[in-house]
Design a protein around this motif. Sequence first.
Motif, PDB file in Angstrom:
ATOM      1  N   ARG A 221       0.835  -1.195   0.000  1.00  0.00           N
ATOM      2  CA  ARG A 221       0.000   0.000   0.000  1.00  0.00           C
ATOM      3  C   ARG A 221       0.874   1.251   0.000  1.00  0.00           C
ATOM      4  O   ARG A 221       1.899   1.317   0.670  1.00  0.00           O
ATOM      5  CB  ARG A 221      -0.922   0.001   1.220  1.00  0.00           C
ATOM      6  CG  ARG A 221      -1.843   1.226   1.292  1.00  0.00           C
ATOM      7  CD  ARG A 221      -2.913   1.054   2.327  1.00  0.00           C
ATOM      8  NE  ARG A 221      -3.923   0.080   1.919  1.00  0.00           N
ATOM      9  CZ  ARG A 221      -4.897   0.362   1.056  1.00  0.00           C
ATOM     10  NH1 ARG A 221      -4.957   1.560   0.503  1.00  0.00           N
ATOM     11  NH2 ARG A 221      -5.782  -0.550   0.736  1.00  0.00           N
ATOM     12  N   GLY A 222       0.451   2.220  -0.794  1.00  0.00           N
ATOM     13  CA  GLY A 222       1.179   3.481  -0.874  1.00  0.00           C
ATOM     14  C   GLY A 222       2.293   3.493  -1.885  1.00  0.00           C
ATOM     15  O   GLY A 222       2.994   4.487  -2.022  1.00  0.00           O
TER      16      GLY A 222
ATOM     17  N   ASP B 100      -5.748  -6.813   0.976  1.00  0.00           N
ATOM     18  CA  ASP B 100      -6.754  -5.836   1.368  1.00  0.00           C
ATOM     19  C   ASP B 100      -7.352  -5.065   0.197  1.00  0.00           C
ATOM     20  O   ASP B 100      -8.176  -4.168   0.390  1.00  0.00           O
ATOM     21  CB  ASP B 100      -6.155  -4.841   2.361  1.00  0.00           C
ATOM     22  CG  ASP B 100      -4.935  -4.114   1.790  1.00  0.00           C
ATOM     23  OD1 ASP B 100      -4.451  -4.539   0.712  1.00  0.00           O
ATOM     24  OD2 ASP B 100      -4.468  -3.150   2.409  1.00  0.00           O
ATOM     25  N   ARG B 101      -6.972  -5.399  -1.030  1.00  0.00           N
ATOM     26  CA  ARG B 101      -7.512  -4.675  -2.179  1.00  0.00           C
ATOM     27  C   ARG B 101      -7.176  -5.429  -3.455  1.00  0.00           C
ATOM     28  O   ARG B 101      -6.384  -6.390  -3.445  1.00  0.00           O
ATOM     29  CB  ARG B 101      -6.949  -3.254  -2.241  1.00  0.00           C
ATOM     30  CG  ARG B 101      -5.462  -3.171  -2.538  1.00  0.00           C
ATOM     31  CD  ARG B 101      -4.932  -1.796  -2.151  1.00  0.00           C
ATOM     32  NE  ARG B 101      -3.577  -1.576  -2.604  1.00  0.00           N
ATOM     33  CZ  ARG B 101      -2.499  -2.093  -2.023  1.00  0.00           C
ATOM     34  NH1 ARG B 101      -2.631  -2.887  -0.987  1.00  0.00           N
ATOM     35  NH2 ARG B 101      -1.294  -1.812  -2.498  1.00  0.00           N
ATOM     36  N   ILE B 102      -7.761  -4.970  -4.552  1.00  0.00           N
ATOM     37  CA  ILE B 102      -7.514  -5.542  -5.879  1.00  0.00           C
ATOM     38  C   ILE B 102      -7.051  -4.411  -6.787  1.00  0.00           C
ATOM     39  O   ILE B 102      -7.635  -3.313  -6.779  1.00  0.00           O
ATOM     40  CB  ILE B 102      -8.789  -6.194  -6.441  1.00  0.00           C
ATOM     41  CG1 ILE B 102      -9.205  -7.371  -5.556  1.00  0.00           C
ATOM     42  CG2 ILE B 102      -8.574  -6.660  -7.876  1.00  0.00           C
ATOM     43  CD1 ILE B 102     -10.567  -7.929  -5.890  1.00  0.00           C
ATOM     44  N   LEU B 103      -6.021  -4.648  -7.573  1.00  0.00           N
ATOM     45  CA  LEU B 103      -5.475  -3.650  -8.485  1.00  0.00           C
ATOM     46  C   LEU B 103      -5.569  -4.145  -9.921  1.00  0.00           C
ATOM     47  O   LEU B 103      -5.256  -5.313 -10.204  1.00  0.00           O
ATOM     48  CB  LEU B 103      -4.013  -3.349  -8.140  1.00  0.00           C
ATOM     49  CG  LEU B 103      -3.727  -2.830  -6.727  1.00  0.00           C
ATOM     50  CD1 LEU B 103      -2.229  -2.697  -6.508  1.00  0.00           C
ATOM     51  CD2 LEU B 103      -4.421  -1.499  -6.492  1.00  0.00           C
ATOM     52  N   LEU B 104      -5.988  -3.261 -10.810  1.00  0.00           N
ATOM     53  CA  LEU B 104      -6.016  -3.527 -12.245  1.00  0.00           C
ATOM     54  C   LEU B 104      -5.082  -2.522 -12.908  1.00  0.00           C
ATOM     55  O   LEU B 104      -5.167  -1.319 -12.623  1.00  0.00           O
ATOM     56  CB  LEU B 104      -7.428  -3.350 -12.817  1.00  0.00           C
ATOM     57  CG  LEU B 104      -8.601  -3.899 -12.006  1.00  0.00           C
ATOM     58  CD1 LEU B 104      -9.924  -3.541 -12.705  1.00  0.00           C
ATOM     59  CD2 LEU B 104      -8.479  -5.401 -11.830  1.00  0.00           C
TER      60      LEU B 104
ATOM     61  N   LEU C  17      -9.751  -1.535  -6.435  1.00  0.00           N
ATOM     62  CA  LEU C  17     -11.046  -2.034  -5.984  1.00  0.00           C
ATOM     63  C   LEU C  17     -10.906  -2.581  -4.570  1.00  0.00           C
ATOM     64  O   LEU C  17      -9.820  -3.008  -4.160  1.00  0.00           O
ATOM     65  CB  LEU C  17     -11.550  -3.156  -6.896  1.00  0.00           C
ATOM     66  CG  LEU C  17     -11.487  -2.972  -8.417  1.00  0.00           C
ATOM     67  CD1 LEU C  17     -11.920  -4.260  -9.105  1.00  0.00           C
ATOM     68  CD2 LEU C  17     -12.341  -1.809  -8.853  1.00  0.00           C
ATOM     69  N   SER C  18     -12.021  -2.592  -3.847  1.00  0.00           N
ATOM     70  CA  SER C  18     -12.032  -3.318  -2.580  1.00  0.00           C
ATOM     71  C   SER C  18     -12.148  -4.805  -2.878  1.00  0.00           C
ATOM     72  O   SER C  18     -12.421  -5.215  -4.012  1.00  0.00           O
ATOM     73  CB  SER C  18     -13.202  -2.850  -1.719  1.00  0.00           C
ATOM     74  OG  SER C  18     -14.427  -3.335  -2.261  1.00  0.00           O
TER      75      SER C  18
ATOM     76  N   SER D 298      -6.098 -18.935  -6.838  1.00  0.00           N
ATOM     77  CA  SER D 298      -6.442 -18.446  -5.511  1.00  0.00           C
ATOM     78  C   SER D 298      -5.377 -17.484  -5.030  1.00  0.00           C
ATOM     79  O   SER D 298      -4.214 -17.569  -5.424  1.00  0.00           O
ATOM     80  CB  SER D 298      -6.567 -19.615  -4.522  1.00  0.00           C
ATOM     81  OG  SER D 298      -5.343 -20.325  -4.450  1.00  0.00           O
ATOM     82  N   ALA D 299      -5.785 -16.544  -4.179  1.00  0.00           N
ATOM     83  CA  ALA D 299      -4.837 -15.558  -3.653  1.00  0.00           C
ATOM     84  C   ALA D 299      -3.819 -16.242  -2.765  1.00  0.00           C
ATOM     85  O   ALA D 299      -4.096 -17.253  -2.122  1.00  0.00           O
ATOM     86  CB  ALA D 299      -5.579 -14.485  -2.856  1.00  0.00           C
TER      87      ALA D 299
END
Length: 605
Positions: free
Chosen positions: A63-64, A82-86, A158-159, A602-603
Motif C-alpha cells: 500500500r502506498g 486488502d484490495r484488488i489492483l487492475l 477495488l475493494s 487463488s490468492a
Amino acid sequence: MDALRLEWADGGPRLRTSEAMARQGLVTTVSTPAGTAAVVGWVGSARDRSAGAHALLDALGRRGATRPLPAGDYAAVLVCRDRILLTRDQQARVPLFFRASGGRVDAVSTSARGLGNATELDPRYFCRYLTGNAAQPHTDGTPFAGVHRVLGGEMVELSLTGQLRRRTPCPVRRATDRPAPAAEGARLGEAARELRLVLENAVGRRMGASTACHVSGGTDSTSVALLAARLLAEERIGSGNLVLLAGRFSRGELAEEQRYLDLALAEIRRLAPSARPVIVDADDVADFDDFQHHAGDADEPYAHAFRAPFWSRLHSEAAELGCDTLLTGCGADPVADANPFHLHRLARTGRLREMTEQARAWAAGSERGLRDVVRSYVVQPAVPLVAERFAALVRGGTVLGGLGTFNRPRWLRRGFARAHGYREAGVAESRFVFGRRPEQSLYDVANYLAAPDPLSWQRARQDGFFLSHPFLDPEVVATMSGLPLAATFRPGRPKAVLREAMADLLPAPIRGRAVKVPFDDLYARGLRIHGDELIALCRAARHPLIAEMFDVETLCRAVQEARLGMGDAYSWDRLNSSLALVAWLERLGQDTGARRPAVPVSAGS
C-alpha cells in the motif's frame, strides 16, 4: 478473448486464467504473501516472465507504492490481501476491461465483448470511434454500456468486494540518465548514441527464446532486426533463435522493395548466420480479403481490419516456427524523426522569424510548399476543427473530398451525430491529437495508432505471441522527445538520428534511402477485387444501428470513389473505419457465447 477473468462469488474474488494461454507463456500467475498477480504479456523482460510478474507484485502489492510502472507489454490483475489492483503498461498493448454499475465492479476481463451485452450498446462510443482511427484505445468508453477500459498506465483500485475506490495514472517512466549535452556541432552524433543505447535496450527486453522480426527493407524494421541479430551474436541476452519474416511481391509497386529486402536479409545474416529468413509470397493477397471475418470477429470495431490478410499470413508462418515474440519497426516514423510540431512551439512563444526560417528549411527538405508546412504544423494544431471545415469547403464536391480527421463523414447521419455527441467527440479527439503542446502529443498519438494491435490480440491464442514495438518503448520515446530540433532535423534526410545511430550496421543503400514504397497498391487492388462485396455488405446489413447511424447509399458511393482512386489517406481511413464498424455490428450477436477461462487461481496465503 478471455485471457483472464475476475468475478465475485460468495462475497470474495475469483480469478481465472486461460489454460491454453498459460501453457504458451502468454499468461503468468505468481503468488507471494502479498497476494496473487495474473499477468497477460510480460513485465521487464520477455525472457523471464515469472520474474517480471513477481517484480510487479512486489512493486504494487504494498500500500502506498507510487513507483512508475515497469516496462513491458502487459495487463495485470493483482489480488492483494486488502484490495484488488487492475493495471496496464503505458503503451497499452494488452487490453483490460471491467464492468461496473453503481460504483461496484462485478467482472474484469481482457474481453470487452465477453463482459458486454450485445443488445445494450453505447452510441457515444461509435461517435468517438468515427472521429479517427486513434479514437478507441486512449478513451474509457467501449461499445458496450457499463463496460469500461483500464487506460494505459492507469491503476484501478477495488475493494475485495468489488467497490471501485479510485482510478489514478501511475507516474511516468522516464528515460535512463542521459549524458551531459554535447557541443552544438556534435549534437547529431550525441543524439545518435543516446538513441542507439535505448533502442538496443528496448529490443533486448522484447526478445524471447525464439524471436521473429518483421523485415521489409526499410530503415525501421531493418534497424530492429539488425540490433536483435547483434545482441544474439554477442550473446548479450543469451542464446535464442531469430526468424526474419518478410512478404515478397513480384509485381506492382511493392516489387521495387525486393532489392532492399535482399540487402537487409544478407546483412542481418552476416551478423547472425543462424537467423532463418522466412519469405512469404504475397502476390495473391489483397486488402479486404475475408473482410467480414477480420472485422467482425474483433473484440471492438477494428479500423485497420482491411490490412489484416497480409499480416495474418506472415504471423501464421512465425507461429508455425514456434516464435514467442514478434518485433516490428512500427512507430519509427513519428518517434525517430524530427518533430515538425516544434514549429508550433516557436509560433506560440512568439518566435515568428525563427519559425518562418525553420519552416522554409522544412519545406525545402520535404519538397513541400511553405504554406503547406505552416498550415499543417502551425495553423491546424491551433484550430483543428476550423481548419478541417475550411478544407472541406475548398475541396468539397465528392463524398470523400475534404474529409479530414475530425469532420463528420457525409454518410454519418446528421441526426445521429447530433444526438450522440459527434461534435463533442471531435473536439475531444482534436485535443488528444494536438493537445496544449502538439510537439508532445505527437508521441501519444503515435503510440495509439499502433497499439493495442487488435489483430495481434485476436490471434494471440493461435499464434502464441503478441506484436511488440521497440520504437514505442517509453525510454525511446522519452529520449527522442527530449532532444533539441538542432540534433534531429536535417533537411532532406528523414530520421537523421536513426540513420546516424545505425551507421555501422545499416547497408548504405538502405541507410541512404529517403522514400519507401507504401502499401497503396495493395489497397487499390483490394478495392478493385472486393468493392462490390463491400457495397453488398453495406446494403444487406440488418443491424438496426447501421441504418440509424449511416446513410448507406452515401457510404456505398464513398466506396465507389475510393475504387476510382479519389480521396486521400485521411478519407480512406474514415471509410475503412466505417466499413469495419458495419461488419462488426453485423457479426455482433452471432456469438455462441465467450468461452470462459478454465484455470482457477487463488490468492496467496
